[in-house]
Scaffold this motif. Sequence first.
Motif, PDB file in Angstrom:
ATOM      1  N   LEU A   1       0.825  -1.218   0.000  1.00 20.34           N
ATOM      2  CA  LEU A   1       0.000   0.000   0.000  1.00 20.34           C
ATOM      3  C   LEU A   1       0.858   1.266   0.000  1.00 20.34           C
ATOM      4  CD1 LEU A   1      -3.003  -0.935   2.293  1.00 20.34           C
ATOM      5  CD2 LEU A   1      -3.135  -0.078  -0.060  1.00 20.34           C
ATOM      6  N   LEU A   2       2.054   1.171   0.579  1.00 16.77           N
ATOM      7  CA  LEU A   2       2.950   2.331   0.566  1.00 16.77           C
ATOM      8  C   LEU A   2       3.503   2.592  -0.836  1.00 16.77           C
ATOM      9  CD1 LEU A   2       5.101   1.792   3.793  1.00 16.77           C
ATOM     10  CD2 LEU A   2       3.575   3.716   3.333  1.00 16.77           C
ATOM     11  N   LEU A   3       3.757   1.519  -1.571  1.00 14.69           N
ATOM     12  CA  LEU A   3       4.521   1.671  -2.810  1.00 14.69           C
ATOM     13  C   LEU A   3       3.687   1.592  -4.086  1.00 14.69           C
ATOM     14  CD1 LEU A   3       7.652  -0.512  -1.889  1.00 14.69           C
ATOM     15  CD2 LEU A   3       7.401   1.971  -1.741  1.00 14.69           C
ATOM     16  N   GLU A   4       2.731   0.677  -4.143  1.00 13.79           N
ATOM     17  CA  GLU A   4       2.093   0.393  -5.438  1.00 13.79           C
ATOM     18  C   GLU A   4       1.102   1.458  -5.912  1.00 13.79           C
ATOM     19  OE1 GLU A   4       1.369  -3.665  -6.841  1.00 13.79           O
ATOM     20  OE2 GLU A   4       2.011  -4.383  -4.880  1.00 13.79           O
ATOM     21  N   PRO A   5       0.318   2.087  -5.042  1.00 11.42           N
ATOM     22  CA  PRO A   5      -0.588   3.132  -5.560  1.00 11.42           C
ATOM     23  C   PRO A   5       0.166   4.298  -6.193  1.00 11.42           C
ATOM     24  CG  PRO A   5      -1.374   2.346  -3.439  1.00 11.42           C
ATOM     25  CD  PRO A   5       0.000   1.759  -3.636  1.00 11.42           C
ATOM     26  N   ASP A   6       1.246   4.741  -5.582  1.00 10.36           N
ATOM     27  CA  ASP A   6       2.041   5.824  -6.177  1.00 10.36           C
ATOM     28  C   ASP A   6       2.670   5.384  -7.490  1.00 10.36           C
ATOM     29  OD1 ASP A   6       1.464   7.748  -4.355  1.00 10.36           O
ATOM     30  OD2 ASP A   6       3.349   7.589  -3.234  1.00 10.36           O
TER      31      ASP A   6
ATOM     32  N   LEU B   1      -8.063  -0.644 -13.158  1.00  8.94           N
ATOM     33  CA  LEU B   1      -6.706  -0.105 -13.331  1.00  8.94           C
ATOM     34  C   LEU B   1      -6.424   0.204 -14.804  1.00  8.94           C
ATOM     35  CD1 LEU B   1      -4.523  -2.284 -10.936  1.00  8.94           C
ATOM     36  CD2 LEU B   1      -4.356   0.189 -11.162  1.00  8.94           C
ATOM     37  N   LEU B   2      -6.815  -0.726 -15.670  1.00  5.62           N
ATOM     38  CA  LEU B   2      -6.588  -0.509 -17.105  1.00  5.62           C
ATOM     39  C   LEU B   2      -7.318   0.736 -17.595  1.00  5.62           C
ATOM     40  CD1 LEU B   2      -6.795  -4.103 -18.654  1.00  5.62           C
ATOM     41  CD2 LEU B   2      -4.758  -2.674 -18.409  1.00  5.62           C
TER      42      LEU B   2
ATOM     43  N   ALA C   1      -7.020   6.169 -19.646  1.00  6.81           N
ATOM     44  CA  ALA C   1      -7.383   7.583 -19.536  1.00  6.81           C
ATOM     45  C   ALA C   1      -6.178   8.451 -19.171  1.00  6.81           C
ATOM     46  CB  ALA C   1      -8.484   7.743 -18.485  1.00  6.81           C
ATOM     47  N   GLY C   2      -5.075   7.814 -18.814  1.00  7.11           N
ATOM     48  CA  GLY C   2      -3.894   8.584 -18.407  1.00  7.11           C
ATOM     49  C   GLY C   2      -4.130   9.367 -17.132  1.00  7.11           C
ATOM     50  N   SER C   3      -4.952   8.812 -16.244  1.00  5.32           N
ATOM     51  CA  SER C   3      -5.316   9.541 -15.029  1.00  5.32           C
ATOM     52  C   SER C   3      -4.564   9.021 -13.808  1.00  5.32           C
ATOM     53  CB  SER C   3      -6.823   9.404 -14.778  1.00  5.32           C
ATOM     54  OG  SER C   3      -7.126   9.802 -13.454  1.00  5.32           O
ATOM     55  N   PRO C   4      -3.615   9.794 -13.298  1.00  2.00           N
ATOM     56  CA  PRO C   4      -2.858   9.338 -12.126  1.00  2.00           C
ATOM     57  C   PRO C   4      -3.732   9.155 -10.882  1.00  2.00           C
ATOM     58  CG  PRO C   4      -2.259  11.594 -12.721  1.00  2.00           C
ATOM     59  CD  PRO C   4      -3.115  11.078 -13.818  1.00  2.00           C
ATOM     60  N   ASP C   5      -4.697  10.042 -10.699  1.00  2.00           N
ATOM     61  CA  ASP C   5      -5.548   9.931  -9.507  1.00  2.00           C
ATOM     62  C   ASP C   5      -6.390   8.667  -9.543  1.00  2.00           C
ATOM     63  OD1 ASP C   5      -4.488  12.247  -8.592  1.00  2.00           O
ATOM     64  OD2 ASP C   5      -6.180  13.521  -9.197  1.00  2.00           O
ATOM     65  N   ALA C   6      -6.989   8.392 -10.721  1.00  2.00           N
ATOM     66  CA  ALA C   6      -7.801   7.183 -10.848  1.00  2.00           C
ATOM     67  C   ALA C   6      -6.942   5.933 -10.695  1.00  2.00           C
ATOM     68  CB  ALA C   6      -8.521   7.179 -12.197  1.00  2.00           C
TER      69      ALA C   6
ATOM     70  N   ALA D   1      -7.473   3.155  -7.892  1.00  2.00           N
ATOM     71  CA  ALA D   1      -7.789   1.787  -8.313  1.00  2.00           C
ATOM     72  C   ALA D   1      -6.798   0.788  -7.715  1.00  2.00           C
ATOM     73  CB  ALA D   1      -7.782   1.690  -9.842  1.00  2.00           C
ATOM     74  N   MET D   2      -5.534   1.168  -7.643  1.00  2.00           N
ATOM     75  CA  MET D   2      -4.538   0.256  -7.069  1.00  2.00           C
ATOM     76  C   MET D   2      -4.748   0.117  -5.564  1.00  2.00           C
ATOM     77  SD  MET D   2      -2.071  -1.806  -7.683  1.00  2.00           S
ATOM     78  CE  MET D   2      -0.990  -1.502  -9.097  1.00  2.00           C
ATOM     79  N   GLN D   3      -5.091   1.221  -4.934  1.00  2.00           N
ATOM     80  CA  GLN D   3      -5.370   1.168  -3.496  1.00  2.00           C
ATOM     81  C   GLN D   3      -6.546   0.220  -3.218  1.00  2.00           C
ATOM     82  OE1 GLN D   3      -6.085   5.140  -1.862  1.00  2.00           O
ATOM     83  NE2 GLN D   3      -4.015   4.989  -1.035  1.00  2.00           N
ATOM     84  N   ASP D   4      -7.612   0.373  -3.984  1.00  2.00           N
ATOM     85  CA  ASP D   4      -8.779  -0.512  -3.832  1.00  2.00           C
ATOM     86  C   ASP D   4      -8.385  -1.967  -4.058  1.00  2.00           C
ATOM     87  OD1 ASP D   4     -10.416   1.578  -3.313  1.00  2.00           O
ATOM     88  OD2 ASP D   4     -11.403   1.615  -5.288  1.00  2.00           O
ATOM     89  N   HIS D   5      -7.638  -2.200  -5.102  1.00  2.00           N
ATOM     90  CA  HIS D   5      -7.260  -3.570  -5.467  1.00  2.00           C
ATOM     91  C   HIS D   5      -6.472  -4.237  -4.336  1.00  2.00           C
ATOM     92  CE1 HIS D   5      -6.015  -7.035  -7.636  1.00  2.00           C
ATOM     93  NE2 HIS D   5      -4.835  -6.593  -8.013  1.00  2.00           N
TER      94      HIS D   5
END
Length: 229
Positions: A100-105, A197-198, A203-208, A212-216
């Motif tokens: 969670l620390l590394l993958e969403p960013d 995530l895809l 969409a090239g959206s960093p926030d989304a 999405a990675m946080q949720d996953h």
Amino acid sequence: MSVTTDTNAVQAAPLARPNSLAGGVYDAIFGQLMSLKIAPGARITVDSLVRELNVSQTPIREALGRLEGEGLVLRQHLVGYRAAPQITRDGFDELYELRLLLEPDAAAKTAMAMSDARYAALEGLAGVMAGNAGNDEKLRYSEFARQDAEFHDRILEFAGNSLVRDTLRTQHSHFHIFRLMFHWRVTAEALDEHEALLNAFRAGSPDAARAAMQDHIRNSRTRLLPAFA
Ligand SMILES: [Zn+2]
């Protein structure tokens, strides 16, 4: 290759890629480890695999060496091979905290660095793996585990921080996580999350992508937590 004449031998499971003996033997043992047919911590004897898979010792020793490098098999001097023990509850918590620390960013950075080629690579790994494994549920599961590991690894690669990528890589986290539970839910729900995530990458959206990675990762943790009950 030796020919077995032992009529009592258990019928060998068909190998996944018969055109490549070493790869097929590796896939067969990997599948047994991931589906818990070889239980965590269990002894693995080369001779019994020789009989079961009907091949010589050489490809089996090669496969076990590769699995040792992937953290799924341990080798003890004069004792032999053993399946890696199941991840502990503490290890599980630490792993998800790290992820969670590394993958969403990393996902956010990857969304900003998208290209058609990168998107195609990620799309190819995100969940279409069911096709080549047919109806063999164990094979499908172990294929999913491998593709999920590659999917997440490519996202980290595209994010461009090799230290972060190596840190997660050496944990072999996906192989340990998938051995906790052999269940279709683990794959079916993860596929939907990969889709989200895809969409964010497309969409090239960093926030989304970050969300999405946080949720996953949070959902994955919730799905697997009952394994410790
Ligand atoms: Zn995943």
